[in-house]
Design a protein around this motif. Structure first.
Motif, short mmCIF file in Angstrom:
data_model
loop_
_atom_site.label_atom_id
_atom_site.label_comp_id
_atom_site.label_asym_id
_atom_site.label_seq_id
_atom_site.Cartn_x
_atom_site.Cartn_y
_atom_site.Cartn_z
N PHE A 240 4.56 5.33 2.80
CA PHE A 240 3.54 5.08 1.77
C PHE A 240 2.95 3.68 1.86
O PHE A 240 1.73 3.51 1.99
CB PHE A 240 4.16 5.31 0.38
N LEU A 241 3.80 2.66 1.81
CA LEU A 241 3.29 1.28 1.84
C LEU A 241 2.66 0.96 3.19
O LEU A 241 1.66 0.23 3.25
CB LEU A 241 4.41 0.29 1.52
N ALA A 242 3.24 1.47 4.28
CA ALA A 242 2.65 1.24 5.59
C ALA A 242 1.26 1.87 5.70
O ALA A 242 0.32 1.26 6.24
CB ALA A 242 3.57 1.79 6.68
N PHE A 243 1.12 3.07 5.17
CA PHE A 243 -0.19 3.73 5.18
C PHE A 243 -1.20 3.00 4.31
O PHE A 243 -2.40 2.96 4.62
CB PHE A 243 -0.03 5.18 4.70
N LEU A 244 -0.72 2.40 3.23
CA LEU A 244 -1.60 1.71 2.31
C LEU A 244 -2.07 0.36 2.86
O LEU A 244 -3.24 -0.02 2.65
CB LEU A 244 -0.88 1.50 0.97
N LEU A 245 -1.21 -0.34 3.57
CA LEU A 245 -1.48 -1.73 3.92
C LEU A 245 -1.72 -1.98 5.41
O LEU A 245 -2.23 -3.05 5.77
CB LEU A 245 -0.32 -2.61 3.46
N LEU A 246 -1.34 -1.04 6.27
CA LEU A 246 -1.51 -1.24 7.71
C LEU A 246 -2.54 -0.25 8.24
O LEU A 246 -2.22 0.89 8.58
CB LEU A 246 -0.17 -1.06 8.44
N ARG A 247 -3.79 -0.69 8.32
CA ARG A 247 -4.86 0.18 8.78
C ARG A 247 -5.19 -0.01 10.26
O ARG A 247 -5.75 0.87 10.88
CB ARG A 247 -6.13 -0.09 7.94
N ASP A 248 -4.84 -1.15 10.81
CA ASP A 248 -5.09 -1.43 12.22
C ASP A 248 -4.00 -0.76 13.06
O ASP A 248 -2.81 -1.01 12.86
CB ASP A 248 -5.09 -2.94 12.46
N PRO A 249 -4.37 0.11 14.02
CA PRO A 249 -3.34 0.78 14.85
C PRO A 249 -2.44 -0.19 15.60
O PRO A 249 -1.31 0.15 15.93
CB PRO A 249 -4.18 1.63 15.82
N ALA A 250 -2.91 -1.41 15.86
CA ALA A 250 -2.10 -2.37 16.62
C ALA A 250 -0.90 -2.87 15.85
O ALA A 250 0.06 -3.38 16.46
CB ALA A 250 -2.98 -3.55 17.05
N VAL A 251 -0.91 -2.76 14.52
CA VAL A 251 0.20 -3.27 13.70
C VAL A 251 0.91 -2.15 12.95
O VAL A 251 1.78 -2.43 12.12
CB VAL A 251 -0.30 -4.33 12.70
N GLN A 252 0.59 -0.91 13.23
CA GLN A 252 1.19 0.20 12.51
C GLN A 252 2.63 0.43 12.95
O GLN A 252 3.00 0.18 14.09
CB GLN A 252 0.36 1.47 12.70
N THR A 253 3.43 0.95 12.02
CA THR A 253 4.85 1.17 12.27
C THR A 253 5.11 2.61 12.71
O THR A 253 4.18 3.42 12.83
CB THR A 253 5.65 0.87 11.00
N ILE A 254 6.36 2.94 12.94
CA ILE A 254 6.72 4.24 13.50
C ILE A 254 6.30 5.42 12.62
O ILE A 254 5.77 6.41 13.14
CB ILE A 254 8.24 4.28 13.78
N PRO A 255 6.54 5.41 11.29
CA PRO A 255 6.13 6.58 10.50
C PRO A 255 4.65 6.90 10.62
O PRO A 255 4.27 8.08 10.69
CB PRO A 255 6.50 6.16 9.06
#
Length: 281
Positions: A216-231
């Motif tokens: 949830f928080l990763a989807f909300l705050l990480l929009r750049d594919p270069a910094v996205q996490t595993i989920p």
């Protein structure tokens, strides 16, 4: 004189208990085994043999899943975010729990009540204000910024757990150290910290699982594919290759492996932490 329990009844009770335990274990373990089996099957076998073990092992699925899902950069991002958040949680929650437990100051009970109440608020309720504040502070698409928010989200539970451990320690330990000239920081670092290691391990495992698997928080705050996490990578992978279930299961196993390794390494501290901190405030 009361008659004892007959051997037949005792045998029936034992068999019933073990049957229930086996059922619970199978219910817990089989989903993981199912994903493991699926990750080692070919695409055709995955469709024809859904529930059973693989007839032949296809370890190349892990290599293909790693390359197709771009796991290298996403795992690195998850490691940076999770490690940074865990470091903040331990560094902040430990002295905070010690202060609430041992120090007497105005508003201490109100602060403890606020910490407990904050655990009852789901993060979805704070979506709009959280995104607004994160945007104003420049934390969008920032791995360290997201780590800060993750640390804040698990901080109340961490403080509450560590407080329970500190309550089990006698005050006489601190009195003896104070008589030897130790200050508050020395008491915390040299005496209390080694004694609450099971609590720190418990907090670390809970926080690691929460942060590592969070979407949830990763989807909300990480929009750049270069910094996205595993989920986020898993969701993107499934949306693009929804028919490659064997590769998707291989990616799931790669994601789950760090959690299994961490729990295996810290299982003794984890079990000790579940029991040692069970104290009535």
């Amino acid at each position: 004189m009361a008659r004892g329990i007959s051997p037949t009844r005792r045998l029936v009770e034992s068999l019933s208990t073990y049957a229930v335990l086996v059922l619970v274990v199978m219910q817990t373990i089989y989903p993981l085994l199912w994903v493991l089996f699926g990750s080692l099957k070919s695409k055709s076998e995955m469709l024809n043999n859904i529930w059973g073990p693989p007839l032949s092992l296809h370890f190349e699925n892990y290599v293909q899943a790693w390359k197709t899902a771009g796991m290298d950069s996403r795992i690195l991002n998850s490691v940076v975010v999770t490690a940074s958040a865990l470091a903040l949680v331990v560094l902040v929650a430990t002295p905070c729990a010690y202060a609430i437990t041992r120090l007497r100051f105005p508003g201490r009970n109100a602060l403890l009540a606020l910490i407990v109440a904050s655990m009852l608020v789901p993060p979805q309720v704070m979506t709009i204000p959280l995104f607004t504040v994160a945007s104003d502070l420049g934390l969008i698409n920032s791995r360290l910024g997201v780590a800060l928010i993750y640390a804040a989200s698990v901080m109340p539970l961490s403080v509450f757990i560590l407080r329970g451990f500190l309550l089990t320690l006698p005050v006489e330990l601190e009195d003896a150290a104070r008589m030897d000239g130790a200050n508050r920081l020395d008491i915390l670092l040299l005496i209390m910290l080694p004694l609450i290691r099971p609590g720190i391990a418990l907090v670390t495992i809970f926080a690691f699982i929460e942060i590592w698997n969070d979407f949830f928080l990763a989807f909300l705050l990480l929009r750049d594919p270069a910094v996205q996490t595993i989920p986020l990578g898993l969701v993107s992978f499934f949306q693009q290759y929804d028919s490659l279930w064997n590769l998707y299961f291989a990616a799931l196993m790669i994601t789950t492996l760090p959690v299994i390794i961490l729990f295996t390494l810290m299982q003794r501290q984890f079990v000790a932490g579940l029991t040692a901190g069970a104290v009535k405030a």
